[in-house]
Design a protein around this motif. Structure first.
Motif, PDB file in Angstrom:
ATOM      1  N   ARG A  81      -4.094   6.742  -1.002  1.00  0.00           N
ATOM      2  CA  ARG A  81      -4.519   7.811  -1.207  1.00  0.00           C
ATOM      3  C   ARG A  81      -5.855   7.703  -0.600  1.00  0.00           C
ATOM      4  O   ARG A  81      -6.470   6.846  -0.276  1.00  0.00           O
ATOM      5  CB  ARG A  81      -4.793   9.181  -2.315  1.00  0.00           C
ATOM      6  CG  ARG A  81      -3.458   9.832  -2.411  1.00  0.00           C
ATOM      7  CD  ARG A  81      -4.215  10.506  -4.226  1.00  0.00           C
ATOM      8  NE  ARG A  81      -3.550  11.602  -4.813  1.00  0.00           N
ATOM      9  CZ  ARG A  81      -2.817  12.283  -3.983  1.00  0.00           C
ATOM     10  NH1 ARG A  81      -3.898  12.868  -3.336  1.00  0.00           N
ATOM     11  NH2 ARG A  81      -1.395  13.110  -4.552  1.00  0.00           N
ATOM     12  N   CYS A  82      -6.681   8.397   0.647  1.00  0.00           N
ATOM     13  CA  CYS A  82      -8.061   7.868   0.700  1.00  0.00           C
ATOM     14  C   CYS A  82      -9.168   8.670   0.234  1.00  0.00           C
ATOM     15  O   CYS A  82      -9.858   8.220  -0.454  1.00  0.00           O
ATOM     16  CB  CYS A  82      -8.340   8.645   2.156  1.00  0.00           C
ATOM     17  SG  CYS A  82      -9.433   7.975   3.476  1.00  0.00           S
ATOM     18  N   THR A  83      -8.921   9.394  -0.848  1.00  0.00           N
ATOM     19  CA  THR A  83      -9.586   9.468  -2.084  1.00  0.00           C
ATOM     20  C   THR A  83      -8.644  10.092  -3.218  1.00  0.00           C
ATOM     21  O   THR A  83      -7.144  10.121  -2.834  1.00  0.00           O
ATOM     22  CB  THR A  83     -10.627  11.429  -1.922  1.00  0.00           C
ATOM     23  OG1 THR A  83      -9.965  12.265  -1.072  1.00  0.00           O
ATOM     24  CG2 THR A  83     -11.844  10.909  -0.419  1.00  0.00           C
ATOM     25  N   ASP A  84      -9.523  10.463  -4.119  1.00  0.00           N
ATOM     26  CA  ASP A  84      -8.533  10.542  -4.726  1.00  0.00           C
ATOM     27  C   ASP A  84      -7.904  12.205  -5.078  1.00  0.00           C
ATOM     28  O   ASP A  84      -6.936  12.705  -5.981  1.00  0.00           O
ATOM     29  CB  ASP A  84      -9.365  11.199  -6.815  1.00  0.00           C
ATOM     30  CG  ASP A  84      -9.876   9.724  -7.293  1.00  0.00           C
ATOM     31  OD1 ASP A  84      -9.225   8.245  -6.760  1.00  0.00           O
ATOM     32  OD2 ASP A  84     -11.289   9.164  -8.195  1.00  0.00           O
ATOM     33  N   ASN A  94     -12.102  -3.390  -5.032  1.00  0.00           N
ATOM     34  CA  ASN A  94     -13.190  -3.946  -4.181  1.00  0.00           C
ATOM     35  C   ASN A  94     -13.574  -4.331  -3.114  1.00  0.00           C
ATOM     36  O   ASN A  94     -14.558  -5.454  -2.788  1.00  0.00           O
ATOM     37  CB  ASN A  94     -14.359  -3.620  -4.849  1.00  0.00           C
ATOM     38  CG  ASN A  94     -14.320  -2.043  -5.822  1.00  0.00           C
ATOM     39  OD1 ASN A  94     -14.510  -1.518  -5.669  1.00  0.00           O
ATOM     40  ND2 ASN A  94     -14.550  -2.473  -7.141  1.00  0.00           N
ATOM     41  N   LEU A 105      -8.260  -1.194  -4.014  1.00  0.00           N
ATOM     42  CA  LEU A 105      -8.666  -1.247  -5.141  1.00  0.00           C
ATOM     43  C   LEU A 105      -9.136  -2.793  -5.790  1.00  0.00           C
ATOM     44  O   LEU A 105      -9.788  -2.793  -6.873  1.00  0.00           O
ATOM     45  CB  LEU A 105      -7.037  -1.762  -5.475  1.00  0.00           C
ATOM     46  CG  LEU A 105      -6.262  -0.315  -4.843  1.00  0.00           C
ATOM     47  CD1 LEU A 105      -5.040  -0.280  -5.852  1.00  0.00           C
ATOM     48  CD2 LEU A 105      -7.118   1.285  -5.757  1.00  0.00           C
ATOM     49  N   CYS A 128     -12.448   3.975   3.048  1.00  0.00           N
ATOM     50  CA  CYS A 128     -11.500   5.461   1.871  1.00  0.00           C
ATOM     51  C   CYS A 128     -11.934   4.813   1.021  1.00  0.00           C
ATOM     52  O   CYS A 128     -10.895   3.593   0.337  1.00  0.00           O
ATOM     53  CB  CYS A 128     -10.685   5.060   2.463  1.00  0.00           C
ATOM     54  SG  CYS A 128      -9.572   6.745   3.865  1.00  0.00           S
ATOM     55  N   PRO A 129     -12.434   5.214  -0.384  1.00  0.00           N
ATOM     56  CA  PRO A 129     -12.646   4.324  -1.509  1.00  0.00           C
ATOM     57  C   PRO A 129     -11.789   3.845  -2.728  1.00  0.00           C
ATOM     58  O   PRO A 129     -11.231   2.825  -3.388  1.00  0.00           O
ATOM     59  CB  PRO A 129     -13.698   5.196  -1.895  1.00  0.00           C
ATOM     60  CG  PRO A 129     -13.171   6.783  -2.105  1.00  0.00           C
ATOM     61  CD  PRO A 129     -12.943   6.155  -0.191  1.00  0.00           C
ATOM     62  N   THR A 130     -10.125   4.103  -2.018  1.00  0.00           N
ATOM     63  CA  THR A 130      -8.669   4.245  -3.089  1.00  0.00           C
ATOM     64  C   THR A 130      -7.689   3.872  -1.944  1.00  0.00           C
ATOM     65  O   THR A 130      -7.165   4.456  -1.013  1.00  0.00           O
ATOM     66  CB  THR A 130      -8.479   4.801  -4.032  1.00  0.00           C
ATOM     67  OG1 THR A 130      -7.815   5.351  -4.946  1.00  0.00           O
ATOM     68  CG2 THR A 130      -7.978   6.671  -3.622  1.00  0.00           C
ATOM     69  N   TRP A 131      -6.778   3.836  -2.686  1.00  0.00           N
ATOM     70  CA  TRP A 131      -5.120   3.441  -2.164  1.00  0.00           C
ATOM     71  C   TRP A 131      -4.416   3.777  -2.988  1.00  0.00           C
ATOM     72  O   TRP A 131      -4.056   3.605  -3.662  1.00  0.00           O
ATOM     73  CB  TRP A 131      -5.246   2.015  -1.512  1.00  0.00           C
ATOM     74  CG  TRP A 131      -4.274   1.749  -0.569  1.00  0.00           C
ATOM     75  CD1 TRP A 131      -3.994   1.903   0.262  1.00  0.00           C
ATOM     76  CD2 TRP A 131      -2.782   1.286  -1.081  1.00  0.00           C
ATOM     77  NE1 TRP A 131      -2.619   1.902   1.196  1.00  0.00           N
ATOM     78  CE2 TRP A 131      -1.953   1.114   0.393  1.00  0.00           C
ATOM     79  CE3 TRP A 131      -1.937   1.051  -1.960  1.00  0.00           C
ATOM     80  CZ2 TRP A 131      -0.559   0.618   0.377  1.00  0.00           C
ATOM     81  CZ3 TRP A 131      -0.862   0.250  -2.103  1.00  0.00           C
ATOM     82  CH2 TRP A 131      -0.358   0.092  -1.283  1.00  0.00           C
ATOM     83  N   LEU A 191     -14.199   0.544   2.426  1.00  0.00           N
ATOM     84  CA  LEU A 191     -14.545   1.371   1.585  1.00  0.00           C
ATOM     85  C   LEU A 191     -14.339   2.542   1.577  1.00  0.00           C
ATOM     86  O   LEU A 191     -14.665   3.732   0.890  1.00  0.00           O
ATOM     87  CB  LEU A 191     -15.249   0.688   0.216  1.00  0.00           C
ATOM     88  CG  LEU A 191     -14.990  -0.191  -0.589  1.00  0.00           C
ATOM     89  CD1 LEU A 191     -16.024  -0.812  -1.626  1.00  0.00           C
ATOM     90  CD2 LEU A 191     -13.223  -0.375  -1.053  1.00  0.00           C
TER      91      LEU A 191
END
Length: 320
Positions: free
Chosen positions: A55-58, A130, A128, A50-53, A48
């Motif tokens: 995008r790497c962040t929001d 986790n 997404l 990059c905690p989202t996808w 994680l």
């Protein structure tokens, strides 16, 4: 005025067979490499980063300095996907531009190319969700499917275009298929073992709830079965004089034994990250060696030109 005939320009640039083979081989190597680097993401707890996808962040498509080394590792692995995709796209274009349009190459090349974004999407779903262990396992198995398609593509580039003929009896071909099926099942159960133990990819990632010792024993039982079948293949191929197939089976057995040693050592040393990474590489090699055995049980003949039609005698006019 003399009329200049129009010349139809060809948009195809001839591609040599050697270049096509190199690209197909590079596709295998690149897809194995991204499995290993994907393992490094998980083993460094950067799943994680990059905690989202996608995008790497929001707010950013790339890793930022605030994300630290975990962000760099995760984002770097995402960028490698583009490099693998470029190789796959180059292979598709090479197939289209090859001097002689080879039968069966284009569907395999397209399958490899389309498999890469599909695998990337599954990777995004892992983020997404986790790092859901079942999705992580599917992510690994999707990579195995792409590697299998890349191997099939490479083998088609190094063999002629004629029909295939078996080189071993039908029962031994069935035994080879069974061995490959068991090898695939061992890989599948291996993802369950991974999902039950440490190295989840992030400190807060869930586990699949399976008992690690029980599922590890199931995995080990599958490995023993696989080794037994491989020994049977070696002996059977040698008995019928199928030298090439026997060598392929010996290679498979050697890879399995090496992989088994790494697996047992990592289990009894509490899963050090380096050995887990080596075990992931070994999984790719087991699959490739099993496919190698499949191809060794038959050979493809050169394509013979179609015979010329037999001229018919001209009709003799009737006389009165």
């Amino acid at each position: 005025m003399r009329r200049i005939p129009s010349v139809k320009r060809s948009v195809r640039f001839p591609v040599s067979a050697a270049l096509l083979r190199r690209l197909a081989l590079a596709s295998i190597i690149a897809n194995v490499a991204i499995v290993v680097t994907g393992g490094a993401v998980r083993l460094t707890a950067s799943g994680l980063g990059c905690p989202t996808w996608p995008r790497c962040t929001d707010a950013s498509y790339v890793a930022t300095s605030e994300m630290g080394v975990h962000g760099v590792i995760e984002f770097g692995n995402r960028m490698l996907t583009f490099a693998v995709g470029v190789i796959a796209l180059a292979t598709v274009l090479a197939v289209l531009a090859h001097r002689t349009r080879r039968r069966g190459l284009l569907p395999l090349a397209v399958a490899v190319f389309l498999g890469i974004p599909a695998q990337a999407v599954i990777g995004g779903i892992t983020v997404l969700t986790n790092l859901n262990p079942w999705v992580v396992g599917l992510h690994f198995l999707a990579s195995m499917a792409v590697i299998a398609a890349a191997y099939a593509l490479w083998r088609r580039t190094v063999e002629p275009d004629g029909p295939t003929t078996p080189v071993v009896p039908a029962p031994l071909r069935a035994l080879a298929r069974l061995t490959t099926l068991v090898a695939v099942s061992v890989l599948v159960v291996g993802t369950w073992v991974t999902g039950s133990g440490p190295h989840a990819g992030d400190q807060g990632a869930a586990r699949n709830g399976l008992d690690p010792e029980t599922i590890s024993q199931v995995h080990a039982d599958g490995v023993f079965l696989l080794i037994g079948l491989s020994i049977a293949l070696v002996l059977a191929f040698r008995a019928v004089g199928a030298t090439r197939a026997a060598r392929a089976a010996v290679l498979l057995l050697a890879v399995e034994l090496s992989q088994g040693v790494v697996g047992f050592v990592q289990y009894f040393t509490h899963l050090p990250a380096v050995l887990v990474g080596a075990h992931m590489l070994g999984s790719c090699l087991v699959l490739l060696a099993a496919l190698h055995v499949q191809w060794a049980t038959r050979e493809r003949q050169p394509l013979t030109p179609a015979p010329l039609p037999t001229p018919t005698p001209e009709a003799v006019p009737a006389t009165a």
